[in-house]
Design a protein around this motif. Structure first.
Motif, PDB file in Angstrom:
ATOM      1  N   SER A 176       0.818  -1.225   0.000  1.00  0.00           N
ATOM      2  CA  SER A 176       0.000   0.000   0.000  1.00  0.00           C
ATOM      3  C   SER A 176       0.846   1.268   0.000  1.00  0.00           C
ATOM      4  O   SER A 176       0.381   2.320   0.416  1.00  0.00           O
ATOM      5  CB  SER A 176      -0.933   0.016   1.212  1.00  0.00           C
ATOM      6  N   THR A 187      -2.890  -8.375  -2.920  1.00  0.00           N
ATOM      7  CA  THR A 187      -4.030  -8.892  -2.155  1.00  0.00           C
ATOM      8  C   THR A 187      -3.660 -10.175  -1.414  1.00  0.00           C
ATOM      9  O   THR A 187      -4.507 -10.773  -0.755  1.00  0.00           O
ATOM     10  CB  THR A 187      -5.214  -9.192  -3.084  1.00  0.00           C
ATOM     11  N   VAL A 194      -7.365  -7.878   1.690  1.00  0.00           N
ATOM     12  CA  VAL A 194      -7.596  -6.446   1.488  1.00  0.00           C
ATOM     13  C   VAL A 194      -8.152  -5.929   2.809  1.00  0.00           C
ATOM     14  O   VAL A 194      -9.316  -6.122   3.138  1.00  0.00           O
ATOM     15  CB  VAL A 194      -8.586  -6.192   0.331  1.00  0.00           C
ATOM     16  N   ASN A 205      -4.244  -1.395   2.030  1.00  0.00           N
ATOM     17  CA  ASN A 205      -4.540  -1.626   0.617  1.00  0.00           C
ATOM     18  C   ASN A 205      -6.026  -1.492   0.304  1.00  0.00           C
ATOM     19  O   ASN A 205      -6.416  -1.456  -0.864  1.00  0.00           O
ATOM     20  CB  ASN A 205      -4.000  -2.983   0.144  1.00  0.00           C
ATOM     21  N   HIS A 206      -6.864  -1.378   1.345  1.00  0.00           N
ATOM     22  CA  HIS A 206      -8.288  -1.122   1.105  1.00  0.00           C
ATOM     23  C   HIS A 206      -8.494   0.227   0.408  1.00  0.00           C
ATOM     24  O   HIS A 206      -9.506   0.443  -0.244  1.00  0.00           O
ATOM     25  CB  HIS A 206      -9.062  -1.150   2.424  1.00  0.00           C
ATOM     26  N   THR A 245      -9.231  -0.065  -3.359  1.00  0.00           N
ATOM     27  CA  THR A 245     -10.398  -0.720  -3.935  1.00  0.00           C
ATOM     28  C   THR A 245     -11.015   0.207  -4.983  1.00  0.00           C
ATOM     29  O   THR A 245     -11.163   1.405  -4.762  1.00  0.00           O
ATOM     30  CB  THR A 245     -11.446  -1.052  -2.852  1.00  0.00           C
ATOM     31  N   GLY A 246     -11.350  -0.348  -6.122  1.00  0.00           N
ATOM     32  CA  GLY A 246     -11.878   0.450  -7.219  1.00  0.00           C
ATOM     33  C   GLY A 246     -10.810   0.984  -8.153  1.00  0.00           C
ATOM     34  O   GLY A 246     -11.121   1.581  -9.193  1.00  0.00           O
ATOM     35  N   SER A 247      -9.537   0.768  -7.803  1.00  0.00           N
ATOM     36  CA  SER A 247      -8.437   1.319  -8.615  1.00  0.00           C
ATOM     37  C   SER A 247      -8.128   0.479  -9.839  1.00  0.00           C
ATOM     38  O   SER A 247      -7.501   0.963 -10.787  1.00  0.00           O
ATOM     39  CB  SER A 247      -7.170   1.442  -7.772  1.00  0.00           C
ATOM     40  N   LEU A 273      -5.549  -3.989  -7.853  1.00  0.00           N
ATOM     41  CA  LEU A 273      -5.416  -5.094  -6.908  1.00  0.00           C
ATOM     42  C   LEU A 273      -5.051  -6.382  -7.646  1.00  0.00           C
ATOM     43  O   LEU A 273      -5.661  -6.730  -8.661  1.00  0.00           O
ATOM     44  CB  LEU A 273      -6.707  -5.287  -6.126  1.00  0.00           C
ATOM     45  N   TRP A 292     -11.031   6.475 -10.953  1.00  0.00           N
ATOM     46  CA  TRP A 292     -10.395   6.375  -9.637  1.00  0.00           C
ATOM     47  C   TRP A 292      -9.144   7.256  -9.590  1.00  0.00           C
ATOM     48  O   TRP A 292      -8.917   7.965  -8.609  1.00  0.00           O
ATOM     49  CB  TRP A 292     -10.038   4.920  -9.345  1.00  0.00           C
TER      50      TRP A 292
END
Length: 441
Positions: A280, A298, A302, A308-309, A312-314, A317, A335
């Motif tokens: 992250s 991951t 996550v 690293n959460h 999410t959506g990037s 992952l 994102w």
């Protein structure tokens, strides 16, 4: 007409190598003269004495030069701000939240009778994935609280407004250390870079697992070069404590010929990177800004604890197994736009809002007193402890004896202090892990 050259005097107080980098580069990005003028910046650096005070090697690696640089205690810094003959135009507090709060109360006290004062700026060095409310409220009271992205700006305002605090200081910008040439084509050899973090993941088992996966990837792809980019050498500290350096783990595991440890400026390492891998690290945003393929792991889940959460959506992952098989993540453009990465080329204007905010404040005949949200009325059971850790009384004045302790140490005190700091680092990296393992028996 010839331009009128101005010199803006800026003081940056930082408590680690990464915060010094953020603070100094932020100052260079946001301090600018009005239209038709040129600007010189006089940058004075102050390093807050503590466990993470950067070494000369770390400062050299950061690559940001100051006109003057010295190590100080919080009380010394406040005294310097009170005594300075020439008023600073801007002060950047590049510190952990509690230290920012202490300096805000201390500065409010030393400037109580001044008709003029500098503009005070603070913010975060990277991704904000934990202690959002706590960290933000500890930074409240500065004239400018920088948010590194549109998403952060919205979250920051929501926190301040949610507790009834003024959110006017929140100002959107971007991370100041993004830059470098856009990624064009694979290097020869194709290079995979793992950006290590001092405290994520934390356990020996997890860090050993990641190291073994790097070694496995190097063996599966002998035509590739696998770099393990380290933040610090054993005995050095960064913003976070590193109890189990990868250097020591690597001594046990043994690295193949195409896998090696590297130090140096992150930007220079990214110049030869074809795939950036991390749990992250903010290095992921640096890589994404340059359009370098980026994977956020991951393998360990996550989780908020890993940070690293935030990704999410990037679209970034991925696991080491997928990377071993040749998978290359493709980032989500929406994102990226919300994260201040500015991979679309808009980085040149990312600091315009902050510059305008600074110019607006500088144009005022007199700035209002610094008024942090935390006071003896709003947080009587919390604030005194924060201030005491920096040798300040509840009203922001130095505690009795603090001024004497803040004087420049003599040769003997310097030797004792260096020994104590070395003992602390030895305890963190050698003794603490042993005690922890014994506790697990």
């Amino acid at each position: 007409m010839p331009s009128k050259k101005q010199t803006q005097r800026v003081a940056v107080l930082a408590d680690s190598d990464t915060r010094w980098k953020w603070g100094a580069l932020t100052a260079q990005r946001i301090v600018a003269a009005g239209k038709g003028n040129e600007t010189d910046i006089r940058l004075d650096g102050y390093l807050l004495r503590g466990r993470a005070t950067p070494t000369a090697r770390q400062l050299s690696e950061v690559g940001v030069r100051a006109d003057a640089l010295r190590e100080v205690t919080g009380v010394e810094f406040l005294g310097e701000m009170e005594r300075a003959r020439e008023r600073y135009d801007v002060i950047v507090l590049a510190l952990v939240g509690g230290a920012v709060q202490a300096m805000l109360h201390g500065l409010a006290q030393v400037w109580a009778d001044r008709p003029e004062r500098p503009v005070v700026v603070t913010g975060y060095v990277g991704v904000v994935y934990e202690k959002l409310a706590d960290g933000l409220l500890l930074r409240h009271g500065a004239d400018v609280v920088l948010a590194n992205s549109r998403q952060d700006a919205e979250r920051f305002r929501a926190v301040y407004e949610g507790v009834g605090a003024d959110a006017g200081a929140v100002t959107e910008c971007a991370l100041p250390f993004l830059g470098g040439a856009p990624y064009a084509a694979p290097n020869d050899p194709y290079t995979v870079c793992f950006a290590a973090q001092p405290s994520v993941p934390e356990s020996r088992a997890d860090r050993t697992y990641l190291l073994k996966r790097m070694i496995r990837h190097a063996k599966l792809h002998p035509e590739r070069e696998v770099l393990i980019k380290l933040r610090s050498k054993p005995g050095e500290h960064t913003t976070h404590i590193e109890e189990l350096p990868y250097q020591k783990l690597a001594q046990k595991e043994g690295l193949p010929a195409n896998c090696r440890l590297v130090y140096g400026h992150m930007g220079e390492v990214l110049d030869r990177t074809d795939l950036l891998v991390t749990v992250s690290s903010t290095a992921a945003l640096e890589a994404l800004h340059r359009r370098i393929p980026t994977a956020v792991l991951t393998d360990l889940g996550v989780r908020e604890a890993l940070g690293n959460h935030h990704f999410t959506g990037s679209g970034c992952l991925a696991s080491w197994t997928e990377l071993d098989e040749g998978y290359v993540p493709v980032p989500d453009e929406r994102w990226l736009a919300r994260q201040g990465v500015a991979a679309d080329g808009a980085y040149g204007t990312a600091f315009d809002q902050a510059r305008a905010r600074l110019a607006e404040l500088a144009a005022k005949p007199q700035l209002p007193p610094l008024t942090p949200y935390y006071t003896l009325t709003t947080a009587p059971g919390y604030l005194p402890g924060i201030l005491a850790r920096h040798h300040l009384a509840p009203d922001g004045r130095p505690l009795p004896g603090a001024q004497a302790a803040a004087k420049e140490p003599g040769p003997v005190r310097q030797i004792v202090r260096q020994a104590a700091r070395g003992a602390y680092r030895h305890g963190v990296q050698r003794v603490a892990p042993v005690i922890r393992r014994m506790g697990e028996l």
